[in-house]
Write an enzyme that holds these catalytic residues in place. Structure first.
Site, short mmCIF file in Angstrom:
data_model
loop_
_atom_site.label_atom_id
_atom_site.label_comp_id
_atom_site.label_asym_id
_atom_site.label_seq_id
_atom_site.Cartn_x
_atom_site.Cartn_y
_atom_site.Cartn_z
N LYS A 154 -63.06 22.62 19.20
CA LYS A 154 -62.34 21.43 18.74
C LYS A 154 -60.84 21.64 18.88
CE LYS A 154 -65.84 20.22 15.31
NZ LYS A 154 -66.13 20.09 13.88
N TYR A 169 -59.68 14.62 17.00
CA TYR A 169 -60.03 15.88 17.65
C TYR A 169 -60.94 15.67 18.84
CZ TYR A 169 -63.81 15.67 14.12
OH TYR A 169 -64.83 15.27 13.29
#
Length: 182
Positions: free
Chosen positions: A70, A130
């Site tokens: 991420k 993200y």
């Protein structure tokens, strides 16, 4: 763009350059070759956005299969973002690192596959975006309880303040009971 190591070698702090003039400013927040040169390669398959109010704590989440890398940023407000190494064979297993990310400081945190992720909202409202390297797989999602003493994340909560948790996050398990990576 500047890539800085954290106290866990695989987790990196990313600082985009901002170009300002009388109109405002501009930042490039992702560029494939720059990230690849820094050892952060995709494929990138999913972008997510969340909006949270003050003291909402999300996490510590991970996927036991289809682990996600991420790249996290706060596009509005401020958060305390945390990565926890859940790779049993790693020399930093069960260690965590955390950084304040905000719209103001423009920093991003790269959290590689094999890590748990969580964040605490510090501002009245925060928008968090993200990019992910694998798709969300609800059947494989797991949660380490936010206050596990074996991980001992130092969440910046004011004295006497409790975080706001989802039902799933309240049911997170201790590290010693968790399904983890090899």
């Amino acid at each position: 763009m500047r890539f800085t190591a954290t106290d866990i070698a695989d987790v990196k702090l990313v600082k985009p350059e901002a170009f300002a003039d009388k109109r405002g400013d501009f930042s490039e927040i992702w560029r494939e070759e720059r990230f690849a040169d820094a050892g952060i390669a995709g494929p990138w398959v999913q972008d997510n956005h969340s909006r949270s109010r003050r003291y909402v704590l999300r996490g510590i989440h991970y996927q036991i299969e289809q682990p996600q890398g991420k790249l996290v940023r706060a596009s509005r407000g401020r958060i305390f973002d945390v990565a926890v190494d859940l790779r049993r064979a790693s020399p930093t297993f069960a260690h965590w690192t955390g950084r304040e990310l905000s719209a103001q400081n423009r920093r991003m945190l790269w959290i590689p596959p094999g890590f748990g992720h969580g964040f605490l909202t510090l501002s009245g409202v925060a928008h968090v975006d993200y990019k992910c390297t694998a798709y969300h797989a609800p059947a494989h999602q797991r949660t380490i309880i936010w206050n596990d003493p074996d991980v001992a994340v130092e969440w910046p909560l004011p004295d006497g303040e409790e975080p706001i948790l989802s039902d799933a996050d309240e049911k997170g398990v201790r590290l010693e009971q968790a399904d983890l990576y090899a």
